[in-house]
Design an enzyme around this catalytic site. Sequence first.
Site, mmCIF file in Angstrom:
data_model
loop_
_atom_site.group_PDB
_atom_site.id
_atom_site.type_symbol
_atom_site.label_atom_id
_atom_site.label_comp_id
_atom_site.label_asym_id
_atom_site.label_seq_id
_atom_site.Cartn_x
_atom_site.Cartn_y
_atom_site.Cartn_z
ATOM 1 N N GLN A 84 0.813 -1.213 0.000
ATOM 2 C CA GLN A 84 0.000 0.000 0.000
ATOM 3 C C GLN A 84 0.855 1.274 0.000
ATOM 4 O O GLN A 84 0.336 2.360 0.203
ATOM 5 C CB GLN A 84 -0.939 0.001 1.215
ATOM 6 C CG GLN A 84 -1.845 -1.216 1.276
ATOM 7 C CD GLN A 84 -2.865 -1.166 2.403
ATOM 8 O OE1 GLN A 84 -4.023 -1.501 2.213
ATOM 9 N NE2 GLN A 84 -2.460 -0.746 3.579
ATOM 10 N N ASP B 260 6.826 -5.090 9.571
ATOM 11 C CA ASP B 260 8.058 -4.681 10.262
ATOM 12 C C ASP B 260 8.424 -5.640 11.387
ATOM 13 O O ASP B 260 8.545 -5.263 12.544
ATOM 14 C CB ASP B 260 7.923 -3.259 10.794
ATOM 15 C CG ASP B 260 6.703 -3.078 11.690
ATOM 16 O OD1 ASP B 260 5.795 -3.925 11.635
ATOM 17 O OD2 ASP B 260 6.657 -2.092 12.427
ATOM 18 N N ASP C 280 -7.619 -5.890 15.372
ATOM 19 C CA ASP C 280 -7.329 -7.244 15.841
ATOM 20 C C ASP C 280 -8.140 -7.597 17.085
ATOM 21 O O ASP C 280 -8.680 -8.700 17.202
ATOM 22 C CB ASP C 280 -5.834 -7.437 16.098
ATOM 23 C CG ASP C 280 -5.188 -6.295 16.878
ATOM 24 O OD1 ASP C 280 -5.916 -5.458 17.449
ATOM 25 O OD2 ASP C 280 -3.942 -6.244 16.927
ATOM 26 N N HIS D 232 9.121 -7.541 17.106
ATOM 27 C CA HIS D 232 8.467 -6.320 16.613
ATOM 28 C C HIS D 232 8.896 -5.169 17.513
ATOM 29 O O HIS D 232 9.214 -5.378 18.692
ATOM 30 C CB HIS D 232 6.945 -6.511 16.682
ATOM 31 C CG HIS D 232 6.131 -5.456 15.999
ATOM 32 N ND1 HIS D 232 5.938 -4.201 16.536
ATOM 33 C CD2 HIS D 232 5.433 -5.467 14.831
ATOM 34 C CE1 HIS D 232 5.173 -3.488 15.734
ATOM 35 N NE2 HIS D 232 4.854 -4.234 14.687
#
Length: 670
Positions: free
Chosen positions: A235, A293, A403, A427
């Site tokens: 995106q 990431d 989520d 992360h």
Amino acid sequence: MSTVTSGSELHLAATGVGLAPDDGAWREVHRIVFPSRADIDVLPLYVDFSQSEGFASAESDGMEFVSTGSGDSDTEAAGDRRSLTVPAGKRYSLGSYFNAFPASYWRKWTRAEKIRFAGTFVGFGTVTLFKSNARGSRQRVTSWRVDGEAQLREELSLAPFADGGWYWIDVAGGSDDLTLVEAAWSAPVADHVAGKASIGVTTFNRPDYCVKTLNALASDASVLEVLEEIVIVDQGTQKVRDEDGFDEVAALLGSKLRIIEQANLGGSGGFARGMFEAVRSEKARYVLLLDDDVNIEPEGIVRAVQFGDACRKPTLVGGHMFDMYDRSVLHTLGESVNLYRFFWGPARGLYHGHNLAASNLRQTPWMHRRVDTDYNGWWMCLIPVEVVKDIGLSLPAFIKWDDAEYGLRAMEHGYSTVSLPGACVWHVSWNDKDDTIDWQAYYHERNRFLVALLYSPYERGGRLFRESSYTDVKHLISMQYYAQALRNRALSDLLKGPKHLHELLGATLPAVRALRSEYPDAQVAAEPDAYPTPKRGKPARKGKEPQAPKKATLLPWAAQAALRQLRPPKPESAQRPDATLAASEGKWWELSLYDSAVVSMADGKGAVWYRRDAKKFRSLLTESADLHRRMLTSWPQLRAAYKASLPEITSMQAWADTFGVDLDAPREES
């Protein structure tokens, strides 16, 4: 029943055959693995050296991974990642995050009633099998003496693990070194055909991370066996296709890799596309949502798929999150939503940021209790495609709460979420972020209220309105007017009703970012000398250390702080700040004492000059109070509208319209 095979019978086991024979019942579900030498900082997650004078001495005393290849590459230095040599006189425990077997999770959620340990060893020493209970008490099960070479096997019951507990082995070198050639935990769950997953990675301008993840997946044959395809939903403006190394890894993955480029629809839009494509393909049993990431442990993906296959009914299987910059720190073991406050956080009895290098699994009793969760973060979450077909795709929330909402929605439909030990990603933790004062403040506020409208069991959202109002006041007395303007806009949009979610999905972010230009407190300066030096005047509170007000004095303190905000600031505060504060010092109770202050950002990359503006304070506070009043009085009608529209706004057709995809047309191919 224990089994020991030695001598010439060992040949097949030593070459990787025979740990879990294909007898139609057993399947390897949790292989013992080790990191490459390049990942030496994560060794405590794989091996506990505490019984051999600590990690440093274990490294220097000759601990090594066994290489089965030749050459000097990092991969070959680690061999096949299955082998470990323990020097003579040393003892290493595999009662670690990655290599202990999470027995209580298998007992609670899967069809297995027993498991099997099997391992191949060469050398001289002792292998001891342990288990723990929910209190973290260690119990010896059995041990074997290895003299030369042996294949060890033990079938074990899962019955004692109702509330918690693990199995693991310790390996001790004897008169000479002892090598673990390979070992695994197996379960009698091969009665179902093994499923495959479609990985959906959502990315925005992180092509380097994506190529690194693709390389990790392509280099692991066991992962490729459980993958149907990898869908990268790009995106951003920095395309993954254009990144150095992409062509090479794309050639390795071949037809398993697909790139979809679409407008920036946020995390929820990207993850929804991953779900959308998995449903359309009708090939994969699962869709695995993965952040862009992250660093991955490929074995965790295999474990998640195998656990999903073994579950008694369709179950969401999530991975844990470790801190990317402090890699032995487990950021979260399980998440839940406090329904009264309506806010997310660690599940009961847990906390964020446990360092396994300082206190490994065996030394951490609370990690032995099974943790049940409401949802799992979409940094890594495996969702059965049949669940997506039943309850819909992601909520069009752009970012934040998507989520958590999905986990709560799944729960309402009878589907559980399991955060599975031994499956994880690394992360960036939330410690170096303060996204409640940047453009994400809009999504924090809107989506928290949105999900509360859908799932709060309280007539008016419990404590939600009170906490939201308090937060507004904190922002305003901290001179964070941009963040407050976004929070007000969030409630204003929510009052428009469900249709705004898809209609504004791609348009809201540019609008809220454009609003930054109107607020000096949203302008971040990176240069250390970008702002004037503070004007040293009379110290606030007569030089006393600023402290948060106590509950008993909060109301009079708040009244005094509000009155101060209504008075015009000192004229000189617009020319020079009253103080310069570190990010850790820029708390609302201290910022409220100043007319202006320069505060460092949490990520350390710059600073912001906050300046008090009585007019903005009055205007934004009045607007906040009015919006909260309107939300409170409209709550029953809004709740009914959003709940009624949920199946439609999360449907394949609604998302197809947003993606600009014809559901009847053939799938796009990369």
